[in-house]
Design a protein around this motif. Structure first.
Motif, PDB file in Angstrom:
ATOM      1  N   ASN A 114       0.340  -5.518  -3.190  1.00 47.52           N
ATOM      2  CA  ASN A 114       0.180  -5.065  -1.809  1.00 47.52           C
ATOM      3  C   ASN A 114      -1.028  -4.161  -1.561  1.00 47.52           C
ATOM      4  O   ASN A 114      -0.887  -3.057  -0.999  1.00 47.52           O
ATOM      5  CB  ASN A 114       1.460  -4.350  -1.350  1.00 47.52           C
ATOM      6  N   PRO A 115      -2.236  -4.580  -1.956  1.00 45.37           N
ATOM      7  CA  PRO A 115      -3.402  -3.794  -1.541  1.00 45.37           C
ATOM      8  C   PRO A 115      -3.564  -3.887  -0.019  1.00 45.37           C
ATOM      9  O   PRO A 115      -3.237  -4.911   0.589  1.00 45.37           O
ATOM     10  CB  PRO A 115      -4.560  -4.476  -2.266  1.00 45.37           C
ATOM     11  N   THR A 116      -4.074  -2.835   0.592  1.00 44.54           N
ATOM     12  CA  THR A 116      -4.144  -2.786   2.051  1.00 44.54           C
ATOM     13  C   THR A 116      -5.347  -3.526   2.608  1.00 44.54           C
ATOM     14  O   THR A 116      -5.223  -4.353   3.510  1.00 44.54           O
ATOM     15  CB  THR A 116      -4.146  -1.323   2.528  1.00 44.54           C
ATOM     16  N   ILE A 171       3.944  -4.947   2.642  1.00 41.05           N
ATOM     17  CA  ILE A 171       2.506  -4.702   2.690  1.00 41.05           C
ATOM     18  C   ILE A 171       2.136  -4.006   4.001  1.00 41.05           C
ATOM     19  O   ILE A 171       2.750  -4.237   5.038  1.00 41.05           O
ATOM     20  CB  ILE A 171       1.718  -6.017   2.523  1.00 41.05           C
ATOM     21  N   LYS A 172       1.155  -3.114   3.936  1.00 40.33           N
ATOM     22  CA  LYS A 172       0.738  -2.361   5.110  1.00 40.33           C
ATOM     23  C   LYS A 172      -0.488  -2.994   5.756  1.00 40.33           C
ATOM     24  O   LYS A 172      -1.352  -3.564   5.083  1.00 40.33           O
ATOM     25  CB  LYS A 172       0.450  -0.910   4.736  1.00 40.33           C
ATOM     26  N   GLN A 173      -0.554  -2.874   7.051  1.00 39.84           N
ATOM     27  CA  GLN A 173      -1.687  -3.407   7.808  1.00 39.84           C
ATOM     28  C   GLN A 173      -2.951  -2.592   7.529  1.00 39.84           C
ATOM     29  O   GLN A 173      -2.863  -1.408   7.221  1.00 39.84           O
ATOM     30  CB  GLN A 173      -1.356  -3.392   9.310  1.00 39.84           C
ATOM     31  N   PRO A 174      -4.133  -3.232   7.569  1.00 42.32           N
ATOM     32  CA  PRO A 174      -4.371  -4.580   8.103  1.00 42.32           C
ATOM     33  C   PRO A 174      -4.032  -5.730   7.150  1.00 42.32           C
ATOM     34  O   PRO A 174      -4.162  -6.894   7.524  1.00 42.32           O
ATOM     35  CB  PRO A 174      -5.845  -4.566   8.447  1.00 42.32           C
ATOM     36  N   ALA A 175      -3.668  -5.429   5.922  1.00 42.80           N
ATOM     37  CA  ALA A 175      -3.220  -6.467   4.984  1.00 42.80           C
ATOM     38  C   ALA A 175      -4.229  -7.605   4.861  1.00 42.80           C
ATOM     39  O   ALA A 175      -3.865  -8.782   4.860  1.00 42.80           O
ATOM     40  CB  ALA A 175      -1.853  -6.998   5.420  1.00 42.80           C
ATOM     41  N   ASN A 176      -5.486  -7.251   4.749  1.00 44.45           N
ATOM     42  CA  ASN A 176      -6.547  -8.263   4.708  1.00 44.45           C
ATOM     43  C   ASN A 176      -7.426  -8.150   3.462  1.00 44.45           C
ATOM     44  O   ASN A 176      -8.605  -8.518   3.490  1.00 44.45           O
ATOM     45  CB  ASN A 176      -7.400  -8.184   5.965  1.00 44.45           C
ATOM     46  N   ASN A 221      -9.028 -18.103  -3.849  1.00 45.17           N
ATOM     47  CA  ASN A 221      -8.996 -16.909  -3.017  1.00 45.17           C
ATOM     48  C   ASN A 221      -7.590 -16.698  -2.470  1.00 45.17           C
ATOM     49  O   ASN A 221      -6.860 -17.657  -2.229  1.00 45.17           O
ATOM     50  CB  ASN A 221      -9.974 -17.036  -1.855  1.00 45.17           C
ATOM     51  N   TYR A 222      -7.252 -15.401  -2.226  1.00 42.99           N
ATOM     52  CA  TYR A 222      -5.942 -15.077  -1.689  1.00 42.99           C
ATOM     53  C   TYR A 222      -6.087 -14.119  -0.512  1.00 42.99           C
ATOM     54  O   TYR A 222      -7.030 -13.358  -0.432  1.00 42.99           O
ATOM     55  CB  TYR A 222      -5.054 -14.453  -2.770  1.00 42.99           C
TER      56      TYR A 222
END
Length: 286
Positions: free
Chosen positions: A250-252, A270-275, A285-286
């Motif tokens: 869960n990197p942000t 997972i925390k936003q922006p979650a990108n 890629n993920y």
């Protein structure tokens, strides 16, 4: 002109209180307190310190080839402009509330609660052990050729540069700001939580759950051991890992590039922006 005191022994309370422009050569400070309190321009060579608090409120002093025994605890507090070379410090709780510290070829085997609230610190070829809570709330620090064993180090530090170090420390670099570490090995779980602007270059990282809750983390050409699992939770980062990552959770935001990743956990927490862009060198890629 400096006063030279040579081949002497002192004990008791404040034997050299408020002295200035002294050269101490082969002097022993026995049991007592505050031997050199409120002094300035002191040079100590080949001396032995056994009593408590010998250098408090001292301005400008040089210590060379000396010994601080365990009884000389809390020896250097509230002082400024220290040069210490080729010295063994066996006493704990050293260096508090000091500005201007230069340590070269110094060993501190019992460095618990040492270097608190200090500024403008330079360490070269220094080795510390039993160093729990080392460098608490200190800033403007430069370190090279360094070995450390002790947990909870560098907490709340800012403006730190470390080169060629081996650091064994649980909970290192918590709540730090503007820290850069080059060409070093960092071992210990929960590395760098809640840090801001932590930069790791050519470093080897080991220990579970590293680098979580980090803001603006940078990793360049680093490696991560297999026990460095569940990395980067709730962190914003740009990381280039030269090798495998056991797991990422869960990197942000930001980016992570690695040769391979064992597990990527992106779940409902997972925390936003979650990108955060995660790139595997095989092109996925993920």
């Amino acid at each position: 002109m400096d006063t030279i005191i040579q081949n002497k022994e002192f004990e008791g309370e404040r034997p050299l209180f408020a002295s200035h422009n002294l050269q101490l050569k082969n002097v022993t400070i026995h049991t007592g307190e505050s031997a050199l309190k409120e002094c300035s321009n002191i040079t100590a060579t080949d001396c032995r310190f056994e009593g408590k608090y010998p250098f408090w409120h001292v301005k400008g002093f040089k210590i060379n080839n000396c010994l601080f025994t365990p009884g000389a605890r809390a020896a250097l507090w509230y002082s400024s402009n220290l040069d210490m070379t080729d010295t063994l410090v066996e006493a704990p709780k050293m260096f508090r509330e000091m500005d201007g510290i230069n340590l070269h070829n110094v060993r501190i085997p019992d460095a618990q609660e040492t270097l608190w609230h200090c500024s403008n610190v330079t360490l070269k070829n220094v080795e510390v052990a039993n160093a729990d809570y080392l460098f608490m709330h200190s800033h403007d620090i430069r370190i090279a050729d360094y070995r450390q064993q002790g947990n909870y180090s560098f907490q709340y530090c800012r403006n730190v540069e470390i080169r060629n170090a081996v650091i064994d420390s649980k909970d290192a670099f918590w709540n730090t700001e503007n820290v850069t570490v080059y060409d070093s090995e960092i071992t210990g779980e929960y590395l760098g939580w809640h840090s801001h602007n932590l930069r790791l270059v050519n470093c080897r990282i080991s220990g579970t759950q590293p680098l979580c809750y980090a803001t603006d983390l940078i990793m360049e050409n680093c490696t991560m051991d297999d026990d460095a699992d569940l990395a980067f939770e709730y962190s914003t980062l740009h990381a280039t890992i030269n090798g495998h990552i056991h797991s990422v959770k869960n990197p942000t935001s930001g980016s992570i590039t690695a040769q391979s990743i064992g597990e990527i956990i992106l779940d409902e927490n997972i925390k936003q922006p979650a990108n955060c862009k995660i790139t595997i060198n095989d092109g996925h890629n993920y």
